[in-house]
Design a protein around this motif. Sequence first.
Motif, short mmCIF file in Angstrom:
data_model
loop_
_atom_site.label_atom_id
_atom_site.label_comp_id
_atom_site.label_asym_id
_atom_site.label_seq_id
_atom_site.Cartn_x
_atom_site.Cartn_y
_atom_site.Cartn_z
N ASP A 335 0.83 -1.26 0.10
CA ASP A 335 -0.10 0.09 -0.12
C ASP A 335 1.02 1.39 -0.12
O ASP A 335 0.25 2.57 0.22
N ASP A 336 1.96 1.23 -0.19
CA ASP A 336 2.96 2.33 -0.34
C ASP A 336 2.64 2.94 -1.73
O ASP A 336 3.62 2.76 -2.83
N ARG A 337 1.58 3.56 -2.10
CA ARG A 337 1.19 3.93 -3.27
C ARG A 337 0.76 5.40 -2.97
O ARG A 337 -0.03 5.67 -2.21
N LEU A 338 1.47 6.49 -3.75
CA LEU A 338 1.10 7.72 -3.52
C LEU A 338 -0.12 8.44 -4.08
O LEU A 338 -0.57 9.13 -3.50
N MET A 339 -0.31 8.13 -5.32
CA MET A 339 -1.68 8.35 -6.07
C MET A 339 -1.91 7.44 -7.19
O MET A 339 -0.97 6.89 -7.96
N ASP A 340 -3.01 7.63 -7.74
CA ASP A 340 -3.53 7.26 -9.16
C ASP A 340 -3.63 8.67 -9.79
O ASP A 340 -4.44 9.47 -9.48
N ILE A 341 -2.96 8.56 -11.05
CA ILE A 341 -3.11 9.65 -11.87
C ILE A 341 -3.77 9.32 -13.36
O ILE A 341 -3.44 8.26 -13.64
N GLU A 342 -4.63 10.06 -13.70
CA GLU A 342 -5.56 9.63 -14.85
C GLU A 342 -5.42 10.54 -16.01
O GLU A 342 -5.34 11.99 -15.95
N ASP A 343 -5.23 9.91 -17.33
CA ASP A 343 -4.99 10.67 -18.63
C ASP A 343 -3.97 11.45 -18.27
O ASP A 343 -4.09 12.78 -18.71
N GLU A 344 -2.90 11.32 -17.73
CA GLU A 344 -1.73 11.99 -17.66
C GLU A 344 -0.61 11.53 -18.51
O GLU A 344 -0.70 10.35 -19.04
N PRO A 345 0.45 12.25 -18.60
CA PRO A 345 1.51 11.87 -19.82
C PRO A 345 2.26 10.61 -19.33
O PRO A 345 2.23 10.34 -18.15
N ALA A 346 2.28 9.75 -20.13
CA ALA A 346 2.89 8.23 -20.03
C ALA A 346 4.35 8.42 -19.42
O ALA A 346 5.38 8.79 -20.16
N LEU A 347 4.49 8.25 -18.16
CA LEU A 347 5.78 8.66 -17.31
C LEU A 347 6.79 7.45 -17.74
O LEU A 347 6.46 6.31 -18.21
N GLU A 348 7.99 7.92 -17.97
CA GLU A 348 9.20 7.16 -18.32
C GLU A 348 10.18 7.03 -17.18
O GLU A 348 10.20 8.07 -16.45
N ILE A 349 11.13 6.14 -17.13
CA ILE A 349 12.32 5.98 -16.35
C ILE A 349 12.83 7.51 -16.46
O ILE A 349 13.34 7.95 -17.58
N GLY A 350 13.48 8.26 -15.19
CA GLY A 350 14.24 9.41 -15.21
C GLY A 350 13.19 10.45 -14.93
O GLY A 350 13.86 11.58 -14.80
N ASP A 351 11.93 10.55 -15.51
CA ASP A 351 11.02 11.52 -15.26
C ASP A 351 10.99 12.03 -13.86
O ASP A 351 11.18 11.01 -13.01
N ARG A 352 10.48 13.13 -13.41
CA ARG A 352 10.55 13.57 -12.30
C ARG A 352 8.95 14.01 -11.85
O ARG A 352 8.01 14.36 -12.64
N ILE A 353 8.83 13.70 -10.40
CA ILE A 353 7.59 14.17 -10.20
C ILE A 353 7.75 15.00 -8.92
O ILE A 353 8.45 14.78 -8.09
#
Length: 426
Positions: A335-353
């Motif tokens: 359950d270490d899940r921060l959030m669900d995001i919908e219809d957002e850019p398809a994240l890739e390795i190295g992207d920043r949140i």
Amino acid sequence: MQPTQRGSQQQMPPTPALVFDVPKLDTFLTRFEQALAEHWPHSVLSYSFKTNSLPWLLSYMRQRGIWAEVVSDTEYELALALGYTPDRIIFNGPIKGRDRLWAAMLQGTVVNLDAKREVEWAAALARQQPETPLAVGLRVNWDVNEYCPGESTSDGADSRFGFSPASGELDAAISTLRDAGIQIAGLHMHRNSLTQSVDVFRAAATVARDLISSRGLELDWVDIGGGFFGAEQGHPTFADYVLAIREVLEEVIDPARTRLVVEPGASLVAVPLEFHASVLDVKQVKDHTFVVTDASRTNIDPLFRRKRPFQYDLETNATHTRPLQTIGGYTCMEDDRLMDIEDEPALEIGDRIVFYKVGGYTMCYQSKFFIEFPPAVYIRTHEEELILVREKPSVSEYLQGQQWIPAGDHINAAANGKSQWLAPHL
Ligand SMILES: Cc1ncc(COP(=O)(O)O)c(C=O)c1O
């Protein structure tokens, strides 16, 4: 690793990292200072240490002239270590130690008692030092739901803090202190509330007003507590609160003589803190996309009870979106899940949140070590420079002060019938 420059001109810290935005912090501090200067100049702005006790932050508050609000001997000692003088500390909470309480009372600290043993200790000090003028405040137990239905944050409506006028414990404390020659110099009214509405503070002031007149109190301070709303825009503003409190208390006190003490925490420091994380992996499980990051919910929602969605930015070069992505943490808890995001850019390795507004009751609850150490902390200055103010701890720092039997000695300890992890000196 050094901060990097990305996209805009703004420097970006290596992840994971927390970033305190100093201009935003200054905005909140200045707003509260101005609200008090305009509507209750004879007042004290103190900062509730427990909300976020990052040493840089506590030192910064002191440099800005803000007092310390502490609720334990340990917090008190931390305040002293960071250069706060005893006469710029508000000492609250029901767990004060006797010696620290006595020292605080003798050194000009604003002390609000919150336990019967503290009343007894204060009286004992007065008997020992009959020539020394002593003054304390008392935390009042009052029922927020009675005045503002539905506002209580505790499961039952009753609070476990302060002395109850209804049960007679407040009056008993007043008599014990008065009999010992101690001045009742203040009332402490702090209550958290669900909506942080101005009405809750009007109610706190009303309870204080009625006690002041019914008990014939001549007060040096009314400590209205913390629990304010601190949004970037809109109402209530800090001035709205101070005005409402003043309107009620003015009926029984002179604001030029009795100080208003406020002890905000989250309303000052929640908004200015950001958390930066990177995408480590993206997994597809049936029709579910999991984004694995170097963040954890334990960093920014350590009690796993946040209901409001996070505010966030995604830094990505993605050219398409995904209907649903679950942003997961680095720990091994499902359950270490921060959030669900919908219809957002398809994240890739190295992207920043980047998660925003995470400064209140996050870092202070974070465990010292769960799979990873707490992240580094930076400040972002008015010149947009990033400065490291707390490094991520190292293993050798973690081991400092620990005692253990080195590997070769296990066998001897076991042979002696002792647990293998007993400290050598035991
Ligand atoms: C006695 C006291 N003062 C001040 C605060 C700060 O409250 P907040 O962070 O909601 O402003 C708290 C927090 O619960 C508190 O218990």
